[in-house]
Write a protein that holds these residues in place. Structure first.
Motif, PDB file in Angstrom:
ATOM      1  N   GLN A 252       7.488  30.233 -19.254  1.00  0.00           N
ATOM      2  CA  GLN A 252       6.501  29.685 -20.287  1.00  0.00           C
ATOM      3  C   GLN A 252       7.366  29.082 -21.548  1.00  0.00           C
ATOM      4  O   GLN A 252       7.326  29.451 -22.673  1.00  0.00           O
ATOM      5  CB  GLN A 252       6.043  31.037 -20.882  1.00  0.00           C
ATOM      6  CG  GLN A 252       5.010  31.624 -19.847  1.00  0.00           C
ATOM      7  CD  GLN A 252       4.210  32.864 -20.519  1.00  0.00           C
ATOM      8  OE1 GLN A 252       4.839  33.621 -21.287  1.00  0.00           O
ATOM      9  NE2 GLN A 252       3.081  33.265 -20.075  1.00  0.00           N
ATOM     10  N   SER A 253       7.858  27.804 -21.236  1.00  0.00           N
ATOM     11  CA  SER A 253       8.603  26.938 -22.192  1.00  0.00           C
ATOM     12  C   SER A 253       7.768  25.734 -22.386  1.00  0.00           C
ATOM     13  O   SER A 253       7.062  25.183 -21.474  1.00  0.00           O
ATOM     14  CB  SER A 253       9.957  26.627 -21.539  1.00  0.00           C
ATOM     15  OG  SER A 253      10.882  27.658 -21.661  1.00  0.00           O
ATOM     16  N   SER A 254       8.005  25.490 -23.629  1.00  0.00           N
ATOM     17  CA  SER A 254       7.557  24.074 -24.084  1.00  0.00           C
ATOM     18  C   SER A 254       8.346  23.145 -24.852  1.00  0.00           C
ATOM     19  O   SER A 254       9.207  23.700 -25.689  1.00  0.00           O
ATOM     20  CB  SER A 254       6.161  24.390 -25.088  1.00  0.00           C
ATOM     21  OG  SER A 254       5.171  25.166 -24.233  1.00  0.00           O
ATOM     22  N   VAL A 255       8.310  21.872 -24.479  1.00  0.00           N
ATOM     23  CA  VAL A 255       9.014  20.919 -25.179  1.00  0.00           C
ATOM     24  C   VAL A 255       8.282  19.756 -25.247  1.00  0.00           C
ATOM     25  O   VAL A 255       7.752  19.183 -24.248  1.00  0.00           O
ATOM     26  CB  VAL A 255      10.299  20.994 -24.753  1.00  0.00           C
ATOM     27  CG1 VAL A 255      10.686  20.244 -23.293  1.00  0.00           C
ATOM     28  CG2 VAL A 255      11.376  20.248 -25.649  1.00  0.00           C
ATOM     29  N   GLN A 256       8.879  18.645 -26.207  1.00  0.00           N
ATOM     30  CA  GLN A 256       7.900  17.299 -26.328  1.00  0.00           C
ATOM     31  C   GLN A 256       9.051  16.569 -26.537  1.00  0.00           C
ATOM     32  O   GLN A 256      10.064  16.602 -27.454  1.00  0.00           O
ATOM     33  CB  GLN A 256       6.949  17.411 -27.377  1.00  0.00           C
ATOM     34  CG  GLN A 256       5.961  17.745 -27.150  1.00  0.00           C
ATOM     35  CD  GLN A 256       5.637  19.316 -27.181  1.00  0.00           C
ATOM     36  OE1 GLN A 256       6.243  19.820 -28.203  1.00  0.00           O
ATOM     37  NE2 GLN A 256       4.876  19.945 -26.092  1.00  0.00           N
TER      38      GLN A 256
END
Length: 620
Positions: free
Chosen positions: A19-23
């Protein structure tokens, strides 16, 4: 923008990313770091669409082209320059269509688009990339099939860089390069105009080529601004803040728990006590950054320190054919505490030199004197394939210890990094880094006087490379290194030898000076080095050179014919009576295309004249 949202990846039942998020914004140059086996390469597969995520999404802008290094090296009769040029699929398709197009309007569209993508300068750009990666002008005209697998992987890298995708994904690209190629790649990536993510354990590449660090640890992705040193500083600061926060939270928990324990039995304080219980439940534990311990690397000290020099080479020549030695007039000495790094492009003779020093090659002439009872440990990457895949670390150590008791064998296996159950894992199931650790331990098992390390870092992560540097510095004997890892060389070497022009000389400058020398040389016209599948062979005789020149003449003639045909078709399109009134912009672009084609024709004619002149001289 590359958006990774709430991403979870599971492989073979193991949760790699949770459950990782990055932009990542367009134009970013990102270095991806993390321990081996954490899932970095798997994330690349998900981004490329080769593997489905368990949960979450990876979103890319429409029409973005993704480029990454091919898994298999190119092979076959095509020349290196042709393979690289074909990596630009649009240019290749347009050029093929231009050969058969007859409609003037379509010819105009094709030539306009070729101008837009700067197609006529493509051969020069492809040649510059191949030169930067170590291929001479003569190499670039030779078939792929003549080169070894490692060199063909360089061609694959050149093709990927030439295609200049909107998102460039590179997974440990320096594993196929020497120090000189690595220095050029660092510079190239630092100026890459689009988005790039590179998985690397090379500190200097991460320091000089990227502006962000994407860290994968314990299933979480974290993006840091800045180079690798800035990442280390930010992460250390975060660890400190987390430690302080944990301490404050523990104090608060203790205070609330003490209140509950004191007043929970009193009716007048029951409501307040219950409130504190709920506060405790809501107080979620802070997850500290856990730094996984790195298993140290150590080399046993030699039983006896020998009198210097331990090796002296006097005017030696060495190679594989006495008629054409790889190295000539080699004179050098090695003392028992030397730390020497070998510089020079692959193919110049570094491996030949270390084989001479290790006693694996005898000199054709000259003299090599070794100290009595000199013991040498030799580590080379290709030896990883020589490990018995069905034998464990314990089995490999047992072979070297004869009838030694079980406890002693296991203790020795633990000393080289394989304790407990790890000692019983078959070599075939070990990671590349674990195999490298095992082979280092086996090679140095009996306490050598000198260690030769030929590209020891290829499968080691950053922390393991630091452990290797520490082991080298603590070892009391001599060390000879061949490595593309600038950090390792700068941390350990106190002498630099350069292998070039078929001999070995002391290099008085430092690696910064050497980097400037390499970049200035590789951005200029490359020298006449030759490469082949059987590395480190001498240059071809004159008859072979005439064959190469004859091929250059034929290719120049073919280019002249091709460009002349393009010019004829452009002229046909420009001859349309209404082209300048109906579409003046297209007419202007066609005029520009004709000028570019005329320049290309002039260059092809110059190349033909130069090759023809050289051929006549060789024949005369």
């Amino acid at each position: 923008m590359l958006s990774i949202t709430d991403l979870s990846i599971r492989l073979a039942g193991r949760l790699l990313i949770d459950q990782s998020s990055v932009q990542i914004t367009p134009g970013s140059r990102v270095g991806m770091v993390g321990r081996n086996g954490t899932g970095k390469s798997t994330l690349f597969k998900v981004i490329r669409g080769e593997l489905a995520a368990e949960h979450g999404t990876v979103t890319l802008p429409p029409r973005w082209r993704i480029g990454s290094l091919a898994q298999e090296a190119p092979n076959g009769p095509e020349s290196l320059i042709s393979v690289v040029l074909k990596a630009d699929l649009e240019r290749d398709a347009l050029l093929h269509e231009a050969e058969s197009a007859t409609d003037p309007h379509r010819i105009a569209e094709i030539q306009t688009r070729l101008v837009d993508i700067d197609a006529h300068s493509a051969p020069a750009r492809a040649a510059a990339i191949l030169s930067g990666l170590g291929f001479s002008a003569a190499d670039q005209l030779r078939p792929c099939a003549e080169f070894s697998g490692g060199w063909r992987m360089r061609v694959a890298l050149a093709a990927t860089l030439f295609a200049a995708p909107d998102l460039l994904l590179l997974d440990e690209p320096t594993n196929y390069l020497d120090l000189e190629g690595t220095l050029w790649l660092e510079d190239h990536l630092a100026h890459y105009p689009r988005t790039v993510i590179v998985i690397s354990h090379d500190r200097d590449l991460l320091e000089s080529s990227v502006d962000q660090i994407l860290h994968l640890e314990r299933g979480k992705l974290t993006l840091y601004k800045g180079s690798y040193s800035a990442f280390e500083e930010q992460r250390a600061a975060r660890e400190l803040l987390d430690a302080k926060a944990i301490k404050r939270q523990e104090a608060e928990r203790a205070r609330l728990q003490a209140f509950v324990d004191r007043f929970k039995a009193k009716a007048s304080k029951a409501r307040q006590a219950q409130s504190r219980v709920k506060m405790l439940e809501r107080l979620k534990p802070i997850t500290a950054l856990v730094t996984e311990d790195v298993r140290e690397i150590s080399f046993p000290a030699p039983e006896k320190i020998l009198s210097p020099p331990i090796i002296a080479v006097d005017n030696a020549s060495v190679g594989y054919d006495p008629a054409t030695p790889v190295l000539n007039r080699v004179t050098l000495r090695i003392d028992n505490d030397d730390r020497i790094a070998l510089l020079g492009a692959n193919g110049n003779g570094k491996s030949t030199l270390v084989k001479l020093l290790a006693g694996r090659l005898a000199p054709f002439s000259g003299k090599v004197t070794r100290a009595d009872k000199l013991s040498i440990a030799y580590f080379a990457q290709h030896q990883l394939d020589e490990l018995n895949e069905d034998a464990s670390a314990y089995d490999h150590v047992r072979k070297l210890m004869g009838d030694a008791p079980e406890a002693k064998v296991r203790a020795r296996a633990g000393a080289i990094g394989f304790s407990g159950k790890a000692a019983d894992t078959k070599a075939g199931k070990l990671s590349g880094g674990e195999k490298a650790r095992l082979l280092l331990g086996l090679a140095t098992f009996f306490g050598p006087n000198m260690i030769i390390l030929d590209e020891p870092t290829n499968h080691l992560d950053i922390d393991s490379r630091a452990a290797l540097a520490e082991a080298i510095n603590e070892f009391p004997g001599a060390v000879i290194m061949v490595s593309h890892d600038r950090y390792l060389i700068e941390a350990c070497a106190d002498r630099l030898w350069i292998v070039v022009d078929r001999t070995v000389t002391n290099y008085d400058g430092d690696l910064d000076e050497y980097r400037r020398l390499v970049l200035s040389t590789r951005n200029a016209e490359p020298g006449p080095r030759e490469r082949s599948a059987t590395a480190e062979k001498p240059q071809r005789p004159k008859s072979d050179n005439r064959g190469s020149l004859k091929k250059r003449i034929a290719e120049a003639e073919a280019e002249i014919a091709r460009v002349s045909d393009i010019i004829a078709k452009i002229d046909t399109a420009l001859a349309l009576p209404d082209i300048f009134t109906r579409d003046p912009k297209q007419a202007a672009q066609l005029s520009k295309a004709r000028a570019n084609a005329a320049d290309a024709l002039a260059r092809a004619e110059e190349q033909w004249l130069e090759a023809s002149s050289q051929f006549d001289e060789a024949a005369g």
